[in-house]
Design a protein around this motif. Structure first.
Motif, PDB file in Angstrom:
ATOM      1  N   TRP A   1       0.837  -1.208   0.000  1.00 55.04           N
ATOM      2  CA  TRP A   1       0.000   0.000   0.000  1.00 55.04           C
ATOM      3  C   TRP A   1       0.867   1.251   0.000  1.00 55.04           C
ATOM      4  O   TRP A   1       0.580   2.226  -0.677  1.00 55.04           O
ATOM      5  N   ARG A   2       1.965   1.212   0.760  1.00 54.11           N
ATOM      6  CA  ARG A   2       2.900   2.341   0.794  1.00 54.11           C
ATOM      7  C   ARG A   2       3.491   2.575  -0.587  1.00 54.11           C
ATOM      8  O   ARG A   2       3.650   3.704  -1.025  1.00 54.11           O
ATOM      9  N   TYR A   3       3.812   1.497  -1.291  1.00 54.25           N
ATOM     10  CA  TYR A   3       4.333   1.628  -2.653  1.00 54.25           C
ATOM     11  C   TYR A   3       3.294   2.323  -3.539  1.00 54.25           C
ATOM     12  O   TYR A   3       3.639   3.130  -4.393  1.00 54.25           O
ATOM     13  N   GLY A   4       2.046   2.027  -3.323  1.00 56.07           N
ATOM     14  CA  GLY A   4       0.992   2.662  -4.099  1.00 56.07           C
ATOM     15  C   GLY A   4       0.797   4.136  -3.776  1.00 56.07           C
ATOM     16  O   GLY A   4       0.104   4.841  -4.495  1.00 56.07           O
ATOM     17  N   MET A   5       1.409   4.615  -2.702  1.00 52.64           N
ATOM     18  CA  MET A   5       1.248   6.012  -2.279  1.00 52.64           C
ATOM     19  C   MET A   5       2.404   6.927  -2.708  1.00 52.64           C
ATOM     20  O   MET A   5       2.417   8.100  -2.355  1.00 52.64           O
ATOM     21  N   ILE A   6       3.366   6.402  -3.464  1.00 50.50           N
ATOM     22  CA  ILE A   6       4.481   7.257  -3.878  1.00 50.50           C
ATOM     23  C   ILE A   6       3.965   8.344  -4.820  1.00 50.50           C
ATOM     24  O   ILE A   6       3.012   8.141  -5.571  1.00 50.50           O
ATOM     25  N   ARG A   7       4.608   9.511  -4.750  1.00 46.89           N
ATOM     26  CA  ARG A   7       4.166  10.646  -5.553  1.00 46.89           C
ATOM     27  C   ARG A   7       5.234  11.730  -5.538  1.00 46.89           C
ATOM     28  O   ARG A   7       6.159  11.691  -4.755  1.00 46.89           O
ATOM     29  N   ALA A   8       5.055  12.711  -6.386  1.00 49.06           N
ATOM     30  CA  ALA A   8       5.880  13.917  -6.382  1.00 49.06           C
ATOM     31  C   ALA A   8       4.922  15.094  -6.444  1.00 49.06           C
ATOM     32  O   ALA A   8       4.013  15.126  -7.283  1.00 49.06           O
ATOM     33  N   LEU A   9       5.106  16.032  -5.532  1.00 47.96           N
ATOM     34  CA  LEU A   9       4.170  17.149  -5.386  1.00 47.96           C
ATOM     35  C   LEU A   9       4.861  18.469  -5.726  1.00 47.96           C
ATOM     36  O   LEU A   9       5.615  19.006  -4.911  1.00 47.96           O
ATOM     37  N   PRO A  10       4.608  18.997  -6.920  1.00 45.70           N
ATOM     38  CA  PRO A  10       5.221  20.277  -7.281  1.00 45.70           C
ATOM     39  C   PRO A  10       4.425  21.459  -6.725  1.00 45.70           C
ATOM     40  O   PRO A  10       3.196  21.401  -6.620  1.00 45.70           O
ATOM     41  N   THR A  11       5.147  22.490  -6.329  1.00 48.51           N
ATOM     42  CA  THR A  11       4.544  23.758  -5.921  1.00 48.51           C
ATOM     43  C   THR A  11       5.335  24.862  -6.595  1.00 48.51           C
ATOM     44  O   THR A  11       6.352  24.606  -7.238  1.00 48.51           O
TER      45      THR A  11
END
Length: 159
Positions: free
Chosen positions: A71-81
């Motif tokens: 589930w943690r693997y499914g939560m990876i992301r990159a958040l640009p601001t």
């Protein structure tokens, strides 16, 4: 000017598609399979009932641990601001300012995009996965456009 690829905003989060879907499906399957084994699994005849309980609990805990990891693997992301990029990988998160990022690309046979940083380090962006095919290429292009946009001197056109 930043041109988003089939999205509403250039600052939308980067997320994997295929890897996240598979990880979440496997997490649910792990809970179901390990739960069923823990409940209905065979027990040796004449074994100690307290030992049977310990074995069943251990099987359930292993299933829960595996599901949590997936589930943690499914939560990876990159958040640009507008200030920078937060890269949330499997184990660690990294907060980067746009000035720290030189370029993005798929280096060699890497399964995900890699950021080249000003301190000569590289950082994997697991949210942009080669397995996503054309979508991964477009997302890497969107991230490259953000990097280029934020590397221009202040006061430029289209800021």
């Amino acid at each position: 000017m930043i041109r988003p690829t089939s999205r509403r905003s250039a600052y939308d989060p980067f997320r994997p598609v295929i890897g996240a879907w598979v990880a979440r499906a496997c997490a649910v399957a792990a809970i179901i399979v390990f739960g069923l084994v823990a409940i209905y699994g065979p027990t040796p005849l004449g074994s100690d009932p307290s030992l049977q309980l310990v074995n069943r609990v251990a099987v359930a805990v292993i299933g829960i641990g595996m599901a949590a990891f997936l589930w943690r693997y499914g939560m990876i992301r990159a958040l640009p601001t507008k200030e920078g990029l937060r890269v949330v990988n499997l184990v660690r998160s990294h907060d980067l300012s746009w000035a720290q990022i030189v370029r993005v690309g798929f280096s060699g046979g890497a399964p995900w995009a890699v950021l080249e940083l000003t301190d000569t380090e590289e950082l994997a962006v697991m949210a942009i996965q080669r397995a996503d095919g054309e979508r991964a290429t477009k997302e890497a292009g969107r991230l490259a456009a953000l990097i280029e946009h934020h590397s221009r001197p202040a006061g430029g056109v289209n800021d």
